[in-house]
Design a protein around this motif. Structure first.
Motif, PDB file in Angstrom:
ATOM      1  N   GLU A   8     158.457  97.110 121.297  1.00 24.40           N
ATOM      2  CA  GLU A   8     157.876  96.857 119.997  1.00 24.40           C
ATOM      3  C   GLU A   8     156.669  95.947 120.163  1.00 24.40           C
ATOM      4  OE1 GLU A   8     160.720  95.361 117.300  1.00 24.40           O
ATOM      5  OE2 GLU A   8     161.980  97.177 117.308  1.00 24.40           O
TER       6      GLU A   8
ATOM      7  N   SER B 132     153.379  93.916 117.865  1.00 26.55           N
ATOM      8  CA  SER B 132     152.875  93.502 116.561  1.00 26.55           C
ATOM      9  C   SER B 132     151.644  94.340 116.202  1.00 26.55           C
ATOM     10  CB  SER B 132     152.508  92.019 116.593  1.00 26.55           C
ATOM     11  OG  SER B 132     151.438  91.806 117.503  1.00 26.55           O
ATOM     12  N   PHE B 133     151.223  94.223 114.946  1.00 30.21           N
ATOM     13  CA  PHE B 133     150.048  94.959 114.496  1.00 30.21           C
ATOM     14  C   PHE B 133     148.811  94.544 115.288  1.00 30.21           C
ATOM     15  CE2 PHE B 133     146.364  95.264 111.601  1.00 30.21           C
ATOM     16  CZ  PHE B 133     146.349  96.649 111.430  1.00 30.21           C
ATOM     17  N   ILE B 134     148.684  93.231 115.539  1.00 35.00           N
ATOM     18  CA  ILE B 134     147.549  92.728 116.321  1.00 35.00           C
ATOM     19  C   ILE B 134     147.630  93.252 117.745  1.00 35.00           C
ATOM     20  CG2 ILE B 134     146.371  90.677 117.166  1.00 35.00           C
ATOM     21  CD1 ILE B 134     146.124  91.123 114.163  1.00 35.00           C
TER      22      ILE B 134
ATOM     23  N   HIS C 296     148.936  96.116 118.707  1.00 33.15           N
ATOM     24  CA  HIS C 296     148.496  97.516 118.690  1.00 33.15           C
ATOM     25  C   HIS C 296     146.977  97.614 118.618  1.00 33.15           C
ATOM     26  CE1 HIS C 296     152.190  99.794 118.647  1.00 33.15           C
ATOM     27  NE2 HIS C 296     152.709  98.985 117.740  1.00 33.15           N
ATOM     28  N   LEU C 297     146.365  96.763 117.797  1.00 29.97           N
ATOM     29  CA  LEU C 297     144.907  96.776 117.690  1.00 29.97           C
ATOM     30  C   LEU C 297     144.253  96.395 119.013  1.00 29.97           C
ATOM     31  CD1 LEU C 297     144.192  95.191 114.174  1.00 29.97           C
ATOM     32  CD2 LEU C 297     144.039  97.599 114.846  1.00 29.97           C
ATOM     33  N   GLU C 298     144.845  95.413 119.690  1.00 33.27           N
ATOM     34  CA  GLU C 298     144.300  94.990 120.983  1.00 33.27           C
ATOM     35  C   GLU C 298     144.414  96.106 122.019  1.00 33.27           C
ATOM     36  OE1 GLU C 298     142.575  92.478 123.882  1.00 33.27           O
ATOM     37  OE2 GLU C 298     142.630  92.420 121.683  1.00 33.27           O
ATOM     38  N   GLU C 299     145.560  96.783 122.026  1.00 34.96           N
ATOM     39  CA  GLU C 299     145.741  97.892 122.962  1.00 34.96           C
ATOM     40  C   GLU C 299     144.776  99.031 122.646  1.00 34.96           C
ATOM     41  OE1 GLU C 299     149.295 100.827 124.662  1.00 34.96           O
ATOM     42  OE2 GLU C 299     149.685  99.407 123.034  1.00 34.96           O
TER      43      GLU C 299
ATOM     44  N   GLY D 131     154.275 106.235 120.699  1.00 39.88           N
ATOM     45  CA  GLY D 131     154.769 106.241 119.329  1.00 39.88           C
ATOM     46  C   GLY D 131     155.481 107.514 118.928  1.00 39.88           C
TER      47      GLY D 131
END
Length: 293
Positions: free
Chosen positions: A22, A24-26, A28-31, A136
């Protein structure tokens, strides 16, 4: 336990770990940011290589469809002998290319390099996007989408080659030989010419992704093979109209040459949709049996 079985189990555990992890939203954005950076970086790397060899690319690739010795024109002349239709043979291209602006040559060399970088970097760029999407997906969805990078890349390059060798020469022939009056000399800017070649070539590369689009729409339940078979005749009419639009040339042979691959893609899309439907039925049956137990 055999070594290859240990490797398979380890690989499966790694995939399960990726799916179960899992973020975090941040996170996912970084990836996503790093995947985009690597994808864009690969485009620029290939663009730099293309810029180094830009004169050879212009001579043997970009300007080639503007010459009557181009492979497509020679094949059409041979085909005209077979079918007995002499107008199919392209013997002259009545136009001249000009650099209208002071910096047109340099600007177009930069633009052409970026387009070439986009084309050649496409497999890696899509692979980076797929690496971000894949974790995902569910296990069944990942199994269904196995080989996605290969199929998307194969269809893209097939479309690019079709656009370059078939659609682009036919369009250039029609536009170059179309004049309102014999006294008018066709002198096209290099900007206009490259825009036409790039647009038609890349558009065909995108259009050839039809089976992939059908696969996705079938997975979400929007398309079914029965629906596509029911409207097969309607699709043939749409494809013929599209072929007529893509090839402005009024002769029926050119339109048929363009329409045949589109028909084949549509039939392949029906098979893809049917396969998705069969997989859904198998999953439903397995769930029914497991719930019954």
């Amino acid at each position: 336990m055999p070594l290859d079985q240990d490797f398979d189990n380890a690989e499966q555990d790694e995939e399960d770990g990726e799916v179960g992890k899992e973020m975090s939203f941040i996170g996912h954005l970084e990836e996503l940011r790093w995947h985009v950076i690597r994808a864009v970086g690969s485009i620029f790397v290939f663009a730099i290589i293309a810029f180094i060899y830009i004169q050879e690319i212009y001579q043997y690739v970009i300007i080639a469809p503007a010459k009557t010795g181009f492979w497509t024109y020679r094949m059409l002349c041979k085909l005209s002998v077979v079918v007995g239709y002499d107008d199919l043979c392209i013997k002259a291209l009545n136009f001249q290319l000009q650099a209208m602006g002071l910096g047109d040559n340099f600007t177009m060399s930069m633009t052409s390099s970026i387009i070439a970088g986009l084309v050649f970097a496409f497999p890696y760029a899509f692979w980076e996007v797929w690496r971000f999407i894949k974790p995902g997906l569910k296990a069944s969805e990942r199994r269904s989408a196995r080989g996605a990078v290969f199929y998307v890349t194969f269809l893209f390059f097939s479309g690019v080659l079709f656009g370059y060798y078939i659609v682009t020469p036919l369009a250039i022939n029609f536009l170059a030989n179309f004049t309102l009056d014999p006294s008018i000399i066709n002198q096209f800017s290099i900007t206009s010419y490259i825009s036409l070649v790039a647009t038609l070539t890349l558009a065909c590369g995108v259009a050839f992704q039809l089976p992939i689009v059908v696969f996705v729409l079938s997975k979400v339940g929007i398309l079914t093979p029965s629906f596509m078979r029911e409207y097969r005749k309607h699709s043939m009419i749409v494809i013929l109209i599209l072929a007529a639009v893509i090839t402005p040339s009024p002769d029926i042979y050119s339109q048929i040459i363009v329409a045949i691959p589109l028909f084949i893609l549509f039939e392949i899309s029906i098979l893809v949709s049917a396969r998705v439907e069969r997989e859904k039925l198998r999953e439903e049956q397995s769930l029914t049996k497991s719930s019954g137990i």
